[in-house]
Every structure is written in structure tokens, then in C-alpha cells.
Scaffold this motif. Structure first.
Motif, PDB file in Angstrom:
ATOM      1  N   LYS A  31       8.195   5.234   2.302  1.00 26.52           N
ATOM      2  CA  LYS A  31       9.624   5.185   2.092  1.00 26.52           C
ATOM      3  C   LYS A  31       9.894   4.344   0.792  1.00 26.52           C
ATOM      4  O   LYS A  31       9.137   3.597   0.277  1.00 26.52           O
ATOM      5  N   ASP A  32      11.007   4.576   0.222  1.00 25.46           N
ATOM      6  CA  ASP A  32      11.441   3.815  -1.105  1.00 25.46           C
ATOM      7  C   ASP A  32      12.405   2.387  -0.744  1.00 25.46           C
ATOM      8  O   ASP A  32      12.490   1.561  -1.467  1.00 25.46           O
ATOM      9  N   ASP A  33      12.602   2.295   0.569  1.00 24.91           N
ATOM     10  CA  ASP A  33      13.430   1.406   0.821  1.00 24.91           C
ATOM     11  C   ASP A  33      12.748  -0.155   0.811  1.00 24.91           C
ATOM     12  O   ASP A  33      11.757  -0.367   1.381  1.00 24.91           O
ATOM     13  N   GLU A  34      13.223  -0.908   0.210  1.00 30.77           N
ATOM     14  CA  GLU A  34      12.595  -2.289  -0.149  1.00 30.77           C
ATOM     15  C   GLU A  34      12.552  -3.038   1.217  1.00 30.77           C
ATOM     16  O   GLU A  34      11.425  -3.710   1.463  1.00 30.77           O
ATOM     17  N   GLU A  35      13.679  -3.248   2.018  1.00 33.36           N
ATOM     18  CA  GLU A  35      13.648  -3.842   3.135  1.00 33.36           C
ATOM     19  C   GLU A  35      12.843  -3.281   4.333  1.00 33.36           C
ATOM     20  O   GLU A  35      12.229  -3.869   4.883  1.00 33.36           O
ATOM     21  N   ARG A  64      -1.994   2.952   0.537  1.00 32.40           N
ATOM     22  CA  ARG A  64      -0.716   2.794   0.332  1.00 32.40           C
ATOM     23  C   ARG A  64      -0.095   1.394   0.171  1.00 32.40           C
ATOM     24  O   ARG A  64       0.251   0.745  -0.686  1.00 32.40           O
ATOM     25  N   LEU A  65      -0.895   0.402   0.792  1.00 33.30           N
ATOM     26  CA  LEU A  65      -0.736  -1.028   0.699  1.00 33.30           C
ATOM     27  C   LEU A  65      -1.484  -1.530  -0.562  1.00 33.30           C
ATOM     28  O   LEU A  65      -0.611  -2.286  -1.085  1.00 33.30           O
ATOM     29  N   LEU A  66      -2.227  -1.003  -1.136  1.00 39.04           N
ATOM     30  CA  LEU A  66      -2.922  -1.265  -2.336  1.00 39.04           C
ATOM     31  C   LEU A  66      -1.987  -0.898  -3.302  1.00 39.04           C
ATOM     32  O   LEU A  66      -1.854  -1.398  -4.324  1.00 39.04           O
ATOM     33  N   GLU A  67      -1.400   0.369  -3.370  1.00 36.95           N
ATOM     34  CA  GLU A  67      -0.206   0.868  -4.314  1.00 36.95           C
ATOM     35  C   GLU A  67       0.877  -0.441  -4.336  1.00 36.95           C
ATOM     36  O   GLU A  67       1.371  -0.436  -5.582  1.00 36.95           O
ATOM     37  N   HIS A  71       4.478  -3.145  -6.543  1.00 37.48           N
ATOM     38  CA  HIS A  71       5.978  -2.917  -6.467  1.00 37.48           C
ATOM     39  C   HIS A  71       6.399  -4.159  -7.101  1.00 37.48           C
ATOM     40  O   HIS A  71       6.045  -5.144  -7.112  1.00 37.48           O
ATOM     41  N   PRO A  72       7.724  -4.044  -7.681  1.00 39.48           N
ATOM     42  CA  PRO A  72       8.263  -4.908  -8.582  1.00 39.48           C
ATOM     43  C   PRO A  72       9.071  -6.194  -7.667  1.00 39.48           C
ATOM     44  O   PRO A  72       9.242  -7.099  -8.062  1.00 39.48           O
ATOM     45  N   SER A  73       9.084  -5.720  -6.291  1.00 36.34           N
ATOM     46  CA  SER A  73       9.686  -6.896  -5.454  1.00 36.34           C
ATOM     47  C   SER A  73       8.585  -7.714  -4.840  1.00 36.34           C
ATOM     48  O   SER A  73       7.793  -7.116  -4.140  1.00 36.34           O
ATOM     49  N   GLN A  74       8.797  -8.947  -4.683  1.00 32.51           N
ATOM     50  CA  GLN A  74       7.886  -9.934  -3.999  1.00 32.51           C
ATOM     51  C   GLN A  74       8.367  -9.638  -2.327  1.00 32.51           C
ATOM     52  O   GLN A  74       7.390  -9.850  -1.839  1.00 32.51           O
ATOM     53  N   LYS A  75       9.203  -9.268  -2.231  1.00 32.10           N
ATOM     54  CA  LYS A  75       9.474  -9.036  -0.568  1.00 32.10           C
ATOM     55  C   LYS A  75       8.589  -7.838  -0.115  1.00 32.10           C
ATOM     56  O   LYS A  75       8.328  -7.591   1.134  1.00 32.10           O
ATOM     57  N   VAL A  76       8.123  -7.017  -1.016  1.00 28.51           N
ATOM     58  CA  VAL A  76       7.138  -5.935  -0.601  1.00 28.51           C
ATOM     59  C   VAL A  76       5.827  -6.087  -1.033  1.00 28.51           C
ATOM     60  O   VAL A  76       4.904  -6.103  -0.226  1.00 28.51           O
ATOM     61  N   TYR A  77       5.379  -6.847  -2.243  1.00 28.52           N
ATOM     62  CA  TYR A  77       4.157  -6.865  -2.213  1.00 28.52           C
ATOM     63  C   TYR A  77       3.365  -8.041  -1.764  1.00 28.52           C
ATOM     64  O   TYR A  77       2.300  -8.097  -1.561  1.00 28.52           O
TER      65      TYR A  77
END
Length: 103
Positions: A31-35, A64-67, A71-77
């Protein structure tokens, strides 16, 4: 969010009962949702140290985790990196997989 809290909770859940959630949880990584991505990555990071690293790999989440490291958000990476690091500390042979992943 609920699965993340379950995985991180005290007492820890019986992980054989949580394992069936890995495939749907891995699908959330698409999904694309950051949260949503943040919670899904965090939930996976709590599962890896409890012997579910191979199951997470088999569910297709690792690539996918490697991809998501890009991600631009630190909440994701950050939680993606935590999950990857936990897996690498479990099994040194997985380090080669990361080294071979195209950047």
C-alpha cells in the motif's frame, strides 16, 4: 495498529498463532499509506526475533522492506530498517541477499 500492538505487547503472543497473519501483513506493505506502512513494518520487526524471520521471507515481505528503505518518510524507512536488521542478525547468510539487492 492492532497487530503491531499485539506483536509488541506483554506478555508476548503465541507466535505460532500470529504466523497466519504474515501473508496479509506482507500485503499491507504494498500500500501507499505512510501510517499503514509504518505499522506494518513495525509489526514485522517485532516478529523477526521470535523465529518468524524465515516465514516473513517466505511471505515475500523482505524485498519490499528493502524497497521501503528508499521511502521519503522516516516513519516508514526506520521500521523497515529495524526489521531488516533484526533478520540479518538472525542469519548471516541473509547479509548476502541484501548485498545483492539492486539499489
Amino acid at each position: 495498529r492492532a497487530l503491531k500492538r499485539l506483536c509488541a505487547g506483554h506478555p508476548r503472543p503465541n507466535f505460532t498463532r500470529v504466523e497466519p497473519c504474515l501473508e496479509p501483513l506482507s500485503e499491507l506493505l504494498l500500500k501507499d499509506d505512510e501510517e499503514l506502512l509504518s505499522y506494518a513494518c513495525s509489526a514485522l520487526s517485532y516478529l523477526v526475533p521470535h523465529g518468524l524471520g524465515d516465514s516473513i521471507m517466505n511471505a515475500g515481505a523482505f524485498s519490499r522492506l528493502l524497497e521501503l528503505l528508499g521511502h521519503p518518510s522516516q516513519k516508514v524507512y526506520r521500521p523497515a530498517l529495524s526489521t531488516i536488521a533484526a533478520r540479518l542478525f538472525q542469519d548471516r547468510s541473509q547479509t548476502q541477499l541484501v548485498r545483492c539487492f539492486p539499489s
